[in-house]
Design a protein around this motif. Structure first.
Motif, PDB file in Angstrom:
ATOM      1  N   GLY A  76      -4.159  28.410  17.742  1.00  0.00           N
ATOM      2  CA  GLY A  76      -3.234  27.823  16.832  1.00  0.00           C
ATOM      3  C   GLY A  76      -3.009  28.795  15.719  1.00  0.00           C
ATOM      4  O   GLY A  76      -2.262  28.449  14.765  1.00  0.00           O
ATOM      5  N   SER A  77      -3.503  30.108  15.695  1.00  0.00           N
ATOM      6  CA  SER A  77      -3.413  30.724  14.253  1.00  0.00           C
ATOM      7  C   SER A  77      -3.615  32.382  14.607  1.00  0.00           C
ATOM      8  O   SER A  77      -4.265  32.663  15.521  1.00  0.00           O
ATOM      9  CB  SER A  77      -4.410  30.302  13.308  1.00  0.00           C
ATOM     10  N   ALA A  78      -2.948  33.148  13.768  1.00  0.00           N
ATOM     11  CA  ALA A  78      -3.172  34.618  13.919  1.00  0.00           C
ATOM     12  C   ALA A  78      -4.067  35.081  12.813  1.00  0.00           C
ATOM     13  O   ALA A  78      -3.952  36.166  12.363  1.00  0.00           O
ATOM     14  CB  ALA A  78      -1.735  35.400  13.946  1.00  0.00           C
ATOM     15  N   VAL A  79      -4.685  34.101  12.016  1.00  0.00           N
ATOM     16  CA  VAL A  79      -5.490  34.579  11.035  1.00  0.00           C
ATOM     17  C   VAL A  79      -6.470  35.456  11.290  1.00  0.00           C
ATOM     18  O   VAL A  79      -7.167  35.609  12.353  1.00  0.00           O
ATOM     19  CB  VAL A  79      -6.403  33.444  10.438  1.00  0.00           C
ATOM     20  N   PRO A  80      -6.660  36.411  10.302  1.00  0.00           N
ATOM     21  CA  PRO A  80      -7.687  37.549  10.648  1.00  0.00           C
ATOM     22  C   PRO A  80      -9.081  37.120  10.941  1.00  0.00           C
ATOM     23  O   PRO A  80      -9.486  36.061  10.107  1.00  0.00           O
ATOM     24  CB  PRO A  80      -7.690  38.428   9.450  1.00  0.00           C
ATOM     25  N   VAL A  81      -9.768  37.593  11.904  1.00  0.00           N
ATOM     26  CA  VAL A  81     -11.270  37.054  12.074  1.00  0.00           C
ATOM     27  C   VAL A  81     -12.011  38.326  12.248  1.00  0.00           C
ATOM     28  O   VAL A  81     -11.752  39.288  12.904  1.00  0.00           O
ATOM     29  CB  VAL A  81     -11.244  36.199  13.594  1.00  0.00           C
ATOM     30  N   ILE A  82     -13.162  37.948  11.298  1.00  0.00           N
ATOM     31  CA  ILE A  82     -14.148  38.968  11.337  1.00  0.00           C
ATOM     32  C   ILE A  82     -15.272  38.517  11.926  1.00  0.00           C
ATOM     33  O   ILE A  82     -15.969  37.577  11.446  1.00  0.00           O
ATOM     34  CB  ILE A  82     -14.437  39.502   9.575  1.00  0.00           C
ATOM     35  N   ILE A  83     -16.022  39.264  12.957  1.00  0.00           N
ATOM     36  CA  ILE A  83     -17.196  38.824  13.656  1.00  0.00           C
ATOM     37  C   ILE A  83     -18.331  39.338  12.926  1.00  0.00           C
ATOM     38  O   ILE A  83     -18.371  40.276  12.463  1.00  0.00           O
ATOM     39  CB  ILE A  83     -17.065  39.268  14.995  1.00  0.00           C
ATOM     40  N   GLY A 100      -9.190  39.115  20.476  1.00  0.00           N
ATOM     41  CA  GLY A 100      -8.323  39.011  19.255  1.00  0.00           C
ATOM     42  C   GLY A 100      -8.759  38.816  17.974  1.00  0.00           C
ATOM     43  O   GLY A 100      -8.280  38.842  17.026  1.00  0.00           O
ATOM     44  N   ALA A 101     -10.195  39.174  17.917  1.00  0.00           N
ATOM     45  CA  ALA A 101     -11.017  39.584  16.565  1.00  0.00           C
ATOM     46  C   ALA A 101     -10.456  40.659  16.166  1.00  0.00           C
ATOM     47  O   ALA A 101      -9.718  41.696  16.617  1.00  0.00           O
ATOM     48  CB  ALA A 101     -12.535  39.460  16.930  1.00  0.00           C
ATOM     49  N   ASP A 102     -10.448  40.844  14.711  1.00  0.00           N
ATOM     50  CA  ASP A 102     -10.018  41.662  13.957  1.00  0.00           C
ATOM     51  C   ASP A 102     -10.845  42.993  13.549  1.00  0.00           C
ATOM     52  O   ASP A 102     -10.593  44.191  13.680  1.00  0.00           O
ATOM     53  CB  ASP A 102      -9.124  41.538  12.638  1.00  0.00           C
ATOM     54  N   ASP A 103     -12.127  42.638  13.505  1.00  0.00           N
ATOM     55  CA  ASP A 103     -12.969  43.409  13.047  1.00  0.00           C
ATOM     56  C   ASP A 103     -14.428  42.852  13.285  1.00  0.00           C
ATOM     57  O   ASP A 103     -14.455  41.715  13.629  1.00  0.00           O
ATOM     58  CB  ASP A 103     -12.803  43.834  11.422  1.00  0.00           C
ATOM     59  N   TYR A 104     -15.461  43.631  12.889  1.00  0.00           N
ATOM     60  CA  TYR A 104     -16.928  43.057  12.978  1.00  0.00           C
ATOM     61  C   TYR A 104     -17.984  43.803  11.988  1.00  0.00           C
ATOM     62  O   TYR A 104     -17.471  44.711  11.420  1.00  0.00           O
ATOM     63  CB  TYR A 104     -17.378  43.324  14.438  1.00  0.00           C
ATOM     64  N   LEU A 105     -18.691  42.975  11.512  1.00  0.00           N
ATOM     65  CA  LEU A 105     -19.840  43.562  10.907  1.00  0.00           C
ATOM     66  C   LEU A 105     -21.105  43.034  11.289  1.00  0.00           C
ATOM     67  O   LEU A 105     -21.319  42.105  12.025  1.00  0.00           O
ATOM     68  CB  LEU A 105     -19.747  42.650   9.554  1.00  0.00           C
ATOM     69  N   ILE A 106     -22.262  44.186  11.163  1.00  0.00           N
ATOM     70  CA  ILE A 106     -23.375  43.874  11.763  1.00  0.00           C
ATOM     71  C   ILE A 106     -24.372  43.565  10.778  1.00  0.00           C
ATOM     72  O   ILE A 106     -24.523  44.170   9.583  1.00  0.00           O
ATOM     73  CB  ILE A 106     -23.931  45.462  12.448  1.00  0.00           C
ATOM     74  N   LYS A 107     -25.181  42.402  10.863  1.00  0.00           N
ATOM     75  CA  LYS A 107     -26.221  42.145  10.156  1.00  0.00           C
ATOM     76  C   LYS A 107     -27.443  42.967  10.032  1.00  0.00           C
ATOM     77  O   LYS A 107     -27.585  43.544  11.254  1.00  0.00           O
ATOM     78  CB  LYS A 107     -26.838  40.652  10.315  1.00  0.00           C
ATOM     79  N   PRO A 108     -28.173  43.361   8.859  1.00  0.00           N
ATOM     80  CA  PRO A 108     -27.559  43.005   7.577  1.00  0.00           C
ATOM     81  C   PRO A 108     -26.549  44.062   7.070  1.00  0.00           C
ATOM     82  O   PRO A 108     -26.510  44.970   7.376  1.00  0.00           O
ATOM     83  CB  PRO A 108     -28.772  43.220   6.648  1.00  0.00           C
ATOM     84  N   PHE A 109     -25.488  43.173   6.400  1.00  0.00           N
ATOM     85  CA  PHE A 109     -24.276  44.087   5.868  1.00  0.00           C
ATOM     86  C   PHE A 109     -24.376  44.350   4.570  1.00  0.00           C
ATOM     87  O   PHE A 109     -25.058  43.654   3.830  1.00  0.00           O
ATOM     88  CB  PHE A 109     -23.108  43.487   6.571  1.00  0.00           C
ATOM     89  N   ALA A 172      -3.357  48.913  12.242  1.00  0.00           N
ATOM     90  CA  ALA A 172      -4.223  49.903  11.349  1.00  0.00           C
ATOM     91  C   ALA A 172      -5.327  48.629  10.719  1.00  0.00           C
ATOM     92  O   ALA A 172      -5.089  47.719  10.477  1.00  0.00           O
ATOM     93  CB  ALA A 172      -3.015  50.369  10.260  1.00  0.00           C
ATOM     94  N   GLY A 173      -6.520  49.214  10.565  1.00  0.00           N
ATOM     95  CA  GLY A 173      -7.473  48.349   9.780  1.00  0.00           C
ATOM     96  C   GLY A 173      -8.167  47.695  10.903  1.00  0.00           C
ATOM     97  O   GLY A 173      -9.287  47.301  10.747  1.00  0.00           O
ATOM     98  N   ARG A 174      -7.655  47.499  12.037  1.00  0.00           N
ATOM     99  CA  ARG A 174      -8.459  46.614  13.033  1.00  0.00           C
ATOM    100  C   ARG A 174      -9.223  47.580  14.188  1.00  0.00           C
ATOM    101  O   ARG A 174      -9.029  48.495  14.084  1.00  0.00           O
ATOM    102  CB  ARG A 174      -7.482  46.083  14.004  1.00  0.00           C
ATOM    103  N   VAL A 175     -10.458  47.142  14.429  1.00  0.00           N
ATOM    104  CA  VAL A 175     -11.008  47.864  15.800  1.00  0.00           C
ATOM    105  C   VAL A 175     -10.612  47.559  16.975  1.00  0.00           C
ATOM    106  O   VAL A 175     -10.104  46.419  17.251  1.00  0.00           O
ATOM    107  CB  VAL A 175     -12.403  47.441  15.721  1.00  0.00           C
TER     108      VAL A 175
END
Ligand code: CA
Length: 230
Positions: A76-83, A100-109, A172-175
């Motif tokens: 339903g949406s193209a909202v940016p999603v960070i995993i 379609g996720a935009d980016d990711y972060l590894i814990k602990p960040f 740009a900016g996406r992984v």
């Protein structure tokens, strides 16, 4: 620019109360509104009702698979999603980026990293057919004329080099994962041939980077793929 009530909102889908609270404090102190959700179902509900500017999605949720939540949001949406994930290069992270996720972060960040990633994701929010001239450091890419310049001088690229660069620049900016890049530039039957992307990224870096061995434009995401740091 952001008056009260118009602050950009971020949906945080995370089951661990401490991390949820940390995310909330970090984001609120950096000028975001936060919609917290403690599980996948609540997250999907709030994604629909709150229409956030960005979503942070933890992959270790009690009630749902992160990839399924992401796909549901994407319907339903193209909202940016960070995993958010606990391990780098985890198959779930790669699956989410491919879905379609935009980016990711590894814990602990680091908190600064989190805020920077969210701002970048919102800034680079994709339009349907982005055209125009993209500038990144000394490099400009004219997507209409298909002309690439570095320091004002035209850079000669092969067709494949240009196709790869265009894909990176448009995202740009996406992984982008190796698989995604290979499928988009070379075709689905090349999805596993990561030596192609490696070789061509190397060629692009030689032509575009200030210091090709220490790239600032086409950044390697270890075990995952590449990101154009525009
Ligand atoms: Ca969790």
């Amino acid at each position: 620019m952001s008056a009260a009530g118009t602050l950009p909102s971020v949906l945080v889908i995370e089951d661990e109360p401490q991390i949820r609270r940390l995310l909330r404090l970090t984001l609120e102190s950096n000028g975001f509104r936060v919609h917290p959700a403690a599980n996948g179902k609540e997250g999907l509900d709030r994604a629909r009702t709150e229409r956030p500017e960005a979503v942070i999605l933890d992959l270790g949720l009690p009630d749902a698979d992160g990839v399924d939540i992401l796909k549901e949001i994407r319907r339903g949406s193209a909202v940016p999603v960070i995993i958010l994930s606990v391990r780098n290069g985890e198959q779930d992270v790669i699956s989410c980026l491919n879905a379609g996720a935009d980016d990711y972060l590894i814990k602990p960040f680091r908190q600064g990293e989190l805020v920077a990633r969210i701002r970048a994701a919102i800034r680079h929010r994709r339009g349907p057919e982005e055209k125009g001239v993209i500038t990144a450091g000394p490099v400009t890419v004219d997507l209409d004329a298909r002309v690439v310049k570095r320091g004002g001088e035209i850079v000669k690229l092969t067709g494949t080099e240009y196709a790869l660069l265009e894909l990176l620049v448009r995202n740009a900016g996406r992984v982008l994962t190796h698989r995604y890049i290979l499928e988009q530039v070379w075709g689905p039957s090349y999805a596993e041939e990561s030596q192609y992307s490696r070789v061509y990224v190397g060629q692009l870096r030689k032509k575009l980077e200030e210091d090709p061995s220490n790239p600032a434009l086409i950044v390697t995401e270890s075990g995952i793929g590449y990101r154009f740091a525009g």
